[in-house]
Write a protein that holds these residues in place. Structure first.
Motif, short mmCIF file in Angstrom:
data_model
loop_
_atom_site.label_atom_id
_atom_site.label_comp_id
_atom_site.label_asym_id
_atom_site.label_seq_id
_atom_site.Cartn_x
_atom_site.Cartn_y
_atom_site.Cartn_z
N PRO A 39 0.81 -1.23 0.00
CA PRO A 39 0.00 0.00 0.00
C PRO A 39 0.83 1.27 0.00
N VAL A 40 1.93 1.31 0.76
CA VAL A 40 2.76 2.51 0.80
C VAL A 40 3.36 2.79 -0.57
N ALA A 41 3.86 1.74 -1.23
CA ALA A 41 4.47 1.92 -2.55
C ALA A 41 3.44 2.38 -3.57
N TYR A 42 2.20 1.93 -3.43
CA TYR A 42 1.15 2.32 -4.37
C TYR A 42 0.95 3.84 -4.35
N TRP A 43 0.80 4.40 -3.15
CA TRP A 43 0.59 5.85 -3.07
C TRP A 43 1.89 6.61 -3.31
N LEU A 44 3.02 6.01 -3.00
CA LEU A 44 4.30 6.65 -3.31
C LEU A 44 4.45 6.82 -4.82
N SER A 45 4.00 5.83 -5.60
CA SER A 45 4.13 5.94 -7.05
C SER A 45 3.33 7.14 -7.57
N TRP A 46 2.11 7.34 -7.04
CA TRP A 46 1.31 8.49 -7.46
C TRP A 46 1.94 9.80 -6.99
N LEU A 47 2.48 9.80 -5.78
CA LEU A 47 3.13 11.01 -5.26
C LEU A 47 4.33 11.38 -6.12
N MET A 48 5.16 10.38 -6.47
CA MET A 48 6.33 10.65 -7.29
C MET A 48 5.92 11.11 -8.70
N LEU A 49 4.86 10.54 -9.24
CA LEU A 49 4.39 10.96 -10.56
C LEU A 49 3.97 12.43 -10.53
N SER A 50 3.25 12.82 -9.49
CA SER A 50 2.82 14.23 -9.36
C SER A 50 4.02 15.15 -9.21
N MET A 51 4.98 14.74 -8.38
CA MET A 51 6.17 15.56 -8.18
C MET A 51 6.99 15.67 -9.47
N GLU A 77 2.01 22.45 -14.57
CA GLU A 77 2.53 22.18 -13.23
C GLU A 77 1.42 21.75 -12.28
N TYR A 78 0.25 22.37 -12.42
CA TYR A 78 -0.85 22.07 -11.51
C TYR A 78 -1.44 20.67 -11.73
N ILE A 79 -1.17 20.05 -12.87
CA ILE A 79 -1.60 18.66 -13.05
C ILE A 79 -0.94 17.78 -11.99
N GLY A 80 0.30 18.12 -11.64
CA GLY A 80 0.98 17.39 -10.58
C GLY A 80 0.78 18.01 -9.22
N ALA A 81 0.93 19.35 -9.15
CA ALA A 81 0.91 20.04 -7.85
C ALA A 81 -0.43 19.89 -7.14
N SER A 82 -1.53 19.80 -7.88
CA SER A 82 -2.85 19.71 -7.26
C SER A 82 -2.99 18.46 -6.40
N PHE A 83 -2.27 17.38 -6.76
CA PHE A 83 -2.47 16.10 -6.09
C PHE A 83 -1.38 15.77 -5.06
N ILE A 84 -0.32 16.55 -5.01
CA ILE A 84 0.77 16.24 -4.09
C ILE A 84 0.31 16.18 -2.63
N PRO A 85 -0.49 17.16 -2.13
CA PRO A 85 -0.92 17.07 -0.72
C PRO A 85 -1.73 15.81 -0.42
N LEU A 107 -11.52 9.45 -1.41
CA LEU A 107 -12.33 10.42 -2.15
C LEU A 107 -12.32 11.79 -1.47
N ALA A 108 -12.40 11.79 -0.13
CA ALA A 108 -12.41 13.06 0.60
C ALA A 108 -11.11 13.83 0.40
N LEU A 109 -9.99 13.11 0.36
CA LEU A 109 -8.70 13.78 0.19
C LEU A 109 -8.45 14.20 -1.25
N LEU A 110 -8.96 13.44 -2.20
CA LEU A 110 -8.72 13.77 -3.61
C LEU A 110 -9.66 14.85 -4.13
N ALA A 111 -10.80 15.05 -3.47
CA ALA A 111 -11.77 16.04 -3.96
C ALA A 111 -11.16 17.44 -4.08
N PRO A 112 -10.47 17.98 -3.05
CA PRO A 112 -9.85 19.31 -3.20
C PRO A 112 -8.83 19.35 -4.33
N SER A 113 -8.15 18.22 -4.57
CA SER A 113 -7.15 18.19 -5.63
C SER A 113 -7.80 18.34 -7.00
N PHE A 114 -8.90 17.63 -7.23
CA PHE A 114 -9.58 17.74 -8.52
C PHE A 114 -10.17 19.15 -8.71
#
Length: 503
Positions: A39-51, A77-85, A107-114
């Motif tokens: 699970p940690v690696a799964y979200w790390l992959s998305w975090l690294m992609l955004s960064m 830049e915001y395609i990545g920056a929006s999802f980093i948090p 969903l609650a955490l990704l809503a502000p990003s979208f």
């Protein structure tokens, strides 16, 4: 609306450095994605992609010649920056929980990003996020001069709150972690701080020419996570093993990965093995603890071994995540010295005579069956002696049963000391004894029997009446034993203190 335009200036050294960093971050994202069962690696992959997206796009922003060009690359830049948090928090929650957060939490955490992404991509219509007023050229760098809108401040607040929440989660993990794992948590915290601290400097205008240094921080963060993945295995075994093994099992436990490299060990294991310390983490198990190799290679599992005069049972147990994907193994060493001693005591009582220490009736007859089967199969000679003490009843009556018992003990020792290595001696019952003589024909067996009788007369002042029977082809143990008993009876009739061969 987002519009992709090429920057008007050639890429400078800083831009090329950021592009190389973006490629490194993408490589890490790809590697982490292949480990998505963690699970940690799964979200790390998305975090690294955004960064990586943010870092790469910022490299092109630094080469823009016009506000229009800069505005286009800021939108990318915001395609990545929006999802980093959001991805940073989800990664932290996965690390703390050793599993995926709930769908509702995701969903609650990704809503502000979208929402932020939608605002950024449509920014040219409303400028709620920001407006590029001009581009300042400083050497080989293009610095965008911005007027910040209300949504930018909301996003800035959201980003910093998310960073504080993420930081708090990791601090909690650090406090709860075993001392051997705290440096792993510190590695993750350093990866979080690397881009966050430069961004705070940027927000407070403490960077030269209002240059955003957080992309450089993302590069450092990527290197820290990369080091954690390959050296400390942050995303894989350590947190799972700590939760599944160390908090539940009190025995000595070592955790290894699929390559049998040491990932973790508990305090009991540390006390048991003097060579084990924090420097052993990541090292091959059999190099650090070669004494375990023999137990691991035993066909019968769990294996057994002796350490410091104690008897241990070694059990190898696969470790899997929630998807049943194998992560490695736990090695559990349980001290079974008392159990082994109890089993040995029970075995002694079950197989040996409590008075003489010789094989008891059940076991000597069992060995007799095995010896006869082997002799018949290989067509080898085999003989049997059955004897008792002459006038033993008188010894008991005149000197007491204790004296009789002592005499039986002395006789048993004499038989053990003067028997051949391949012979087996047992107490048949009372003062009757059996000696199994594999490889002996009748004449050789008679010489052995007469020698035993002579030794008893010399050292114990007693004589024996002995029946001798030599195995016939295909004969069973009961028939052989019956003939030896007949020989014993004939020896008594002939005057005792002699050997009689059954016909």
């Amino acid at each position: 609306m987002m519009e992709l335009v090429l920057p008007g200036y050639p890429l400078g050294g800083v831009s090329w450095l950021l592009l190389c960093g973006a490629l490194l971050i993408f490589a890490l994202a790809f590697y982490a994605a292949r480990q998505r069962h963690y699970p940690v690696a799964y979200w790390l992959s998305w975090l690294m992609l955004s960064m990586g997206i943010y870092t790469g796009a910022y490299a092109f922003e630094l080469a823009c010649a016009t506000p229009r060009e800069a505005d286009a690359w800021i939108s990318i830049e915001y395609i990545g920056a929006s999802f980093i948090p959001a991805f940073a928090i989800l990664m932290a929650l996965s690390y703390r929980q050793h599993g995926r957060p709930s769908d509702g939490m995701v969903l609650a955490l990704l809503a502000p990003s979208f929402i932020t992404l939608a605002v950024a991509l449509s920014n040219s219509y409303h400028h709620l996020n920001l407006r590029v007023d001009d581009v300042l050229r400083v050497g080989s760098l293009s610095i965008s001069q911005l007027t910040l809108g209300p949504w930018y401040y909301l996003y800035m607040a959201y980003l910093n709150v998310a960073a504080i929440v993420t930081f708090s989660i990791y601090i909690h993990c650090w406090r709860m972690a075993h001392p051997q794992h705290r440096r792993q948590v510190l590695l993750i915290i350093a990866g979080l701080l690397a881009p966050w601290v430069p961004y705070l400097f940027f927000l407070f205008g403490a960077t030269p020419y209002q240059l955003d240094l957080s992309p450089a921080g993302f590069m450092v963060s990527a290197l820290l996570y990369f080091f954690g993945l390959f050296h400390h295995r942050v995303t894989t075994l350590a947190p799972i093993a700590r939760d599944l093994v160390f908090n539940q099992i009190s025995e000595a436990v070592l955790v290894v990965d699929n390559s049998l490299r040491i990932v973790d060990f508990n305090r009991t294991a540390d006390e048991l093995f003097e060579t084990l310390d924090t420097h052993s983490l990541g090292q091959p198990l059999l190099v650090e603890l070669p004494q375990l190799e023999a137990a691991l290679q035993q066909e019968k599992q769990p294996g057994q071994l002796w350490l410091a005069d104690r008897h241990y049972e070694l059990k190898l147990q696969p470790l899997c995540n929630h998807s049943e994907h194998p992560l490695g193994y736990s090695l559990l060493l349980r001290d079974i010295t008392r159990r082994h001693q109890l089993i040995e005591t029970l075995r002694q009582h079950a197989e040996y005579d409590s008075l003489t220490g010789l094989l008891n009736r059940r076991m000597i007859l069992h060995h007799l069956d095995e010896a006869i089967n082997l002799a018949n199969r290989r067509k080898n000679p085999f003989s049997l002696l059955l004897f008792d003490l002459d006038y033993f009843k008188q010894i008991n009556d005149n000197q007491g049963h204790q004296a009789g018992d002592q005499l039986l003990i002395k006789l048993s020792r004499l038989l053990q000391e003067h028997s051949r290595e391949q012979d087996q001696v047992g107490r048949y019952g009372g003062d009757e004894f059996i000696v199994l003589l594999p490889g002996c024909l009748s004449d050789e067996a008679r010489l052995i029997a007469e020698r035993i009788n002579q030794l008893c007369q010399q050292h114990l002042d007693i004589s024996l009446s002995m029946g001798l029977a030599t195995l016939r082809p295909g004969e069973e143990s009961s028939a052989l034993l019956q003939r030896a008993d007949v020989g014993l009876y004939q020896a008594k009739l002939a005057g005792r203190a002699q050997v009689a061969t059954a016909s």
